[in-house]
Design a protein around this motif. Structure first.
Motif, mmCIF file in Angstrom:
data_model
loop_
_atom_site.group_PDB
_atom_site.id
_atom_site.type_symbol
_atom_site.label_atom_id
_atom_site.label_comp_id
_atom_site.label_asym_id
_atom_site.label_seq_id
_atom_site.Cartn_x
_atom_site.Cartn_y
_atom_site.Cartn_z
ATOM 1 N N CYS A 24 -44.538 -51.366 -18.372
ATOM 2 C CA CYS A 24 -45.503 -51.717 -17.337
ATOM 3 C C CYS A 24 -44.782 -51.760 -15.985
ATOM 4 O O CYS A 24 -43.595 -52.093 -15.914
ATOM 5 C CB CYS A 24 -46.142 -53.065 -17.643
ATOM 6 N N ALA A 25 -45.495 -51.445 -14.918
ATOM 7 C CA ALA A 25 -44.863 -51.223 -13.619
ATOM 8 C C ALA A 25 -44.136 -52.446 -13.084
ATOM 9 O O ALA A 25 -43.143 -52.315 -12.359
ATOM 10 C CB ALA A 25 -45.918 -50.766 -12.613
ATOM 11 N N MET B 140 -56.166 -51.730 -10.405
ATOM 12 C CA MET B 140 -54.970 -52.498 -10.753
ATOM 13 C C MET B 140 -54.375 -52.051 -12.091
ATOM 14 O O MET B 140 -53.156 -51.932 -12.237
ATOM 15 C CB MET B 140 -55.300 -53.995 -10.813
ATOM 16 N N LEU B 141 -55.211 -51.809 -13.071
ATOM 17 C CA LEU B 141 -54.709 -51.383 -14.378
ATOM 18 C C LEU B 141 -53.941 -50.072 -14.268
ATOM 19 O O LEU B 141 -52.900 -49.885 -14.925
ATOM 20 C CB LEU B 141 -55.855 -51.244 -15.373
ATOM 21 N N SER B 142 -54.422 -49.177 -13.413
ATOM 22 C CA SER B 142 -53.718 -47.911 -13.216
ATOM 23 C C SER B 142 -52.395 -48.122 -12.495
ATOM 24 O O SER B 142 -51.353 -47.600 -12.928
ATOM 25 C CB SER B 142 -54.611 -46.952 -12.421
ATOM 26 N N ARG B 143 -52.416 -48.898 -11.423
ATOM 27 C CA ARG B 143 -51.178 -49.132 -10.661
ATOM 28 C C ARG B 143 -50.153 -49.909 -11.486
ATOM 29 O O ARG B 143 -48.945 -49.712 -11.342
ATOM 30 C CB ARG B 143 -51.492 -49.863 -9.357
ATOM 31 N N LYS C 124 -60.888 -50.514 -17.609
ATOM 32 C CA LYS C 124 -61.761 -51.687 -17.680
ATOM 33 C C LYS C 124 -62.739 -51.558 -18.847
ATOM 34 O O LYS C 124 -62.908 -52.506 -19.631
ATOM 35 C CB LYS C 124 -62.519 -51.843 -16.366
ATOM 36 N N ALA C 125 -63.364 -50.394 -18.971
ATOM 37 C CA ALA C 125 -64.350 -50.193 -20.042
ATOM 38 C C ALA C 125 -63.712 -50.366 -21.414
ATOM 39 O O ALA C 125 -64.302 -50.980 -22.321
ATOM 40 C CB ALA C 125 -64.983 -48.808 -19.911
ATOM 41 N N GLU C 126 -62.511 -49.837 -21.586
ATOM 42 C CA GLU C 126 -61.818 -49.973 -22.880
ATOM 43 C C GLU C 126 -61.434 -51.422 -23.160
ATOM 44 O O GLU C 126 -61.498 -51.891 -24.304
ATOM 45 C CB GLU C 126 -60.575 -49.084 -22.880
ATOM 46 N N MET D 277 -52.523 -61.610 -13.889
ATOM 47 C CA MET D 277 -51.649 -61.565 -12.735
ATOM 48 C C MET D 277 -52.471 -61.349 -11.467
ATOM 49 O O MET D 277 -53.385 -60.531 -11.451
ATOM 50 C CB MET D 277 -50.636 -60.414 -12.874
ATOM 51 N N VAL D 278 -52.124 -62.081 -10.431
ATOM 52 C CA VAL D 278 -52.743 -61.857 -9.122
ATOM 53 C C VAL D 278 -51.675 -61.406 -8.136
ATOM 54 O O VAL D 278 -50.482 -61.664 -8.319
ATOM 55 C CB VAL D 278 -53.448 -63.126 -8.596
ATOM 56 N N GLY D 279 -52.119 -60.725 -7.092
ATOM 57 C CA GLY D 279 -51.212 -60.368 -6.008
ATOM 58 C C GLY D 279 -50.332 -59.167 -6.264
ATOM 59 O O GLY D 279 -49.351 -58.954 -5.536
ATOM 60 N N PHE D 280 -50.665 -58.361 -7.288
ATOM 61 C CA PHE D 280 -49.888 -57.144 -7.504
ATOM 62 C C PHE D 280 -50.075 -56.219 -6.304
ATOM 63 O O PHE D 280 -51.139 -56.207 -5.681
ATOM 64 C CB PHE D 280 -50.342 -56.456 -8.791
ATOM 65 N N PRO D 281 -49.050 -55.437 -5.939
ATOM 66 C CA PRO D 281 -49.171 -54.558 -4.775
ATOM 67 C C PRO D 281 -50.450 -53.717 -4.802
ATOM 68 O O PRO D 281 -50.766 -53.087 -5.810
ATOM 69 C CB PRO D 281 -47.921 -53.670 -4.885
ATOM 70 N N GLY D 282 -51.170 -53.792 -3.684
ATOM 71 C CA GLY D 282 -52.404 -53.024 -3.566
ATOM 72 C C GLY D 282 -53.643 -53.770 -4.024
ATOM 73 O O GLY D 282 -54.750 -53.236 -3.930
ATOM 74 N N GLU D 283 -53.501 -55.019 -4.507
ATOM 75 C CA GLU D 283 -54.675 -55.764 -4.949
ATOM 76 C C GLU D 283 -55.534 -56.131 -3.737
ATOM 77 O O GLU D 283 -55.095 -56.856 -2.843
ATOM 78 C CB GLU D 283 -54.278 -57.031 -5.702
ATOM 79 N N THR D 284 -56.752 -55.652 -3.721
ATOM 80 C CA THR D 284 -57.692 -55.938 -2.639
ATOM 81 C C THR D 284 -58.561 -57.139 -2.997
ATOM 82 O O THR D 284 -58.554 -57.612 -4.142
ATOM 83 C CB THR D 284 -58.586 -54.722 -2.388
ATOM 84 N N GLU D 285 -59.329 -57.601 -2.014
ATOM 85 C CA GLU D 285 -60.284 -58.675 -2.290
ATOM 86 C C GLU D 285 -61.303 -58.206 -3.331
ATOM 87 O O GLU D 285 -61.730 -58.989 -4.184
ATOM 88 C CB GLU D 285 -60.996 -59.102 -1.010
#
Length: 446
Positions: A162-163, A272-275, A282-284, A306-314
């Protein structure tokens, strides 16, 4: 394990374990090795015993690393003050940062990694001019948990990459233990009075692929459940991608496999799951949760987010909140992203979510979960549940249901009855009479 008469022992050794239950299993093996070689050992003592200290470190995230380093520095201060003779360091932190630690903390007598800690025995024997006995194969264990439960580590390492995660950097690739070795360990522990088994690994569902070219976790758990004397089996640290759904059949068909699964989902938005490189959508994820609850009615799901991963938007975070609100997890932990050097995220993403935003999101997420947990606990009032008693504390016996793992989940407080004292490690039917945010109150019924 402790004894005031230490004159007969070569050394008096304190072993301090930081981090997770997987580290605890390594420490238990180390304790056994020390005992077999004639040393006096203490695990996580309140005060040092004036001879040798060994700290088994954690290097998972920034806060865990800081805690381990602070413990090392405190022990080195005791050594400098003459209250300890030697300090040794092992585990994940020293596996990852050995060269840096040697340079920064020269007071440590020697650093060992996560996999070469068995050398410590030979090094001590050599210093004392004692003949050393090489440690071969699987070390035995001195369990430090209450006598009725134990942790079973079924593999080392992780192949998921995982990244955000440094675990594969520290532990290397996934290595399954042979199934017969695991089952023999369970049989041996049953013979010592263990009734409840927490099955742990960096990632359970990959078990068997390296050894048997197929996911073999369902078979392992089913065979374990068939061992006489195994009364509860609880599963920790599963991974959602390519989840072996036959495990749900095993859970449903065997009463001693707890209707409990610890599965880290991390996030729900596809962005987020992709990054994060979770290799699931999400569907899976939603379909997997639906399958679990359909196949095992009443299953308790623990997850980590996890919150605040790079690129997480509101928008991503709002989607996560909506997910938690709808999923109503029985148990949930969460943490804010911290950049770990060497990971994909550290190399390719900018840590662009401000710290104050991370903390605000974490607080909001946990407040939501607290409300959910409180409501789920209130719903149990009036039910009669099977409870194992872990200990006695003040006016209460403290126990757990099958939905609760030691240390991390809820507890059941049962008022003491002097006329009918409960036995630690025994199971009782307990009627739930009240609830608080994370704990239940109950009374034993026939």
């Amino acid at each position: 394990m402790n004894n005031d008469n230490t004159q007969q022992y070569k050394h008096n050794i304190d072993v301090i374990t930081m981090g997770c239950s997987k580290n605890l299993v390594d420490s238990e093996k180390l304790l056994s090795m020390f005992q077999e070689h004639g040393y006096m050992v203490h695990h996580n003592p309140e005060h040092t015993h004036g001879d040798i200290a060994v700290i088994n470190t954690c290097g998972f995230i920034a806060s865990a690393k800081e805690e381990s380093i602070n413990e090392i520095l405190e022990l080195c201060e005791l050594k400098n003050d003459g209250e300890l003779n030697k300090v040794f360091v092992m585990g994940c932190l020293s596996e990852r940062y050995m060269d840096e630690l040697r340079e920064e903390i020269p007071e440590v007598d020697k650093f060992y990694g996560k996999f070469n800690w068995k050398e410590l025995i030979n090094d001590l024997e050599a210093e004392d001019n004692e003949p050393s006995t090489p440690i071969c194969g699987e070390a035995a264990r001195v369990t430090t948990t209450p006598k009725h439960y134990a942790y079973i580590k079924i593999s080392e390492g992780c192949n998921r990459h995982c990244a955000y995660c440094a675990i594969p950097i520290i532990t290397g690739e996934h290595k399954s233990r042979p199934m017969e070795d695991i089952l023999n360990e369970v049989r041996e522990l049953v013979g010592q009075g263990v009734k409840e088994f927490q099955i742990i690994a960096q990632e359970l569902t990959y078990y068997g692929i390296d050894l048997y070219k197929a996911q073999r976790l369902p078979e392992l758990i089913e065979r374990m459940a068939e061992i006489p004397g195994v009364e509860w089996i609880r599963l920790h640290y599963a991974y959602p991608t390519h989840f072996p759904t036959d495990l749900l059949r095993v859970m449903r068909e065997h009463d001693n496999v707890c209707n409990y699964l610890d599965i880290a989902l991390q996030h729900i938005s596809d962005n987020m799951l992709s990054r994060m490189q979770r290799h699931i959508t999400k569907a899976e994820t939603l379909e997997l949760i639906d399958t679990m609850r359909r196949e095992v009615p009443g299953i308790s799901i623990r997850t980590t987010l996890m919150v605040g991963f790079p690129g997480e938007t509101e928008k991503d975070f709002d989607e996560l909140m909506d997910f938690v609100r709808a999923a109503r997890f029985d148990r949930m932990g969460a943490f804010a992203y911290s950049e770990e050097e060497g990971t994909y995220a550290a190399k390719h993403y900018r840590d662009d979510v401000p710290e104050e935003v991370k903390e605000q999101r974490l607080d909001r997420l946990m407040m939501l979960q607290e409300d959910i947990a409180t409501e789920l606990s209130e719903n149990k009032v009036g039910q009669t549940l099977k409870v194992i008693v872990d200990r006695q504390e003040g006016e209460y016996f403290i126990g757990r249901t099958e939905a609760d793992s030691p240390e991390v989940d809820c507890e059941v407080l049962i008022a003491r009855n002097e006329d009918e004292p409960l036995v630690i490690g025994n199971f009782y039917n307990v009627k739930i009479t009240g609830s608080e945010e994370f704990d239940l109150y109950g009374e034993v019924v026939d």
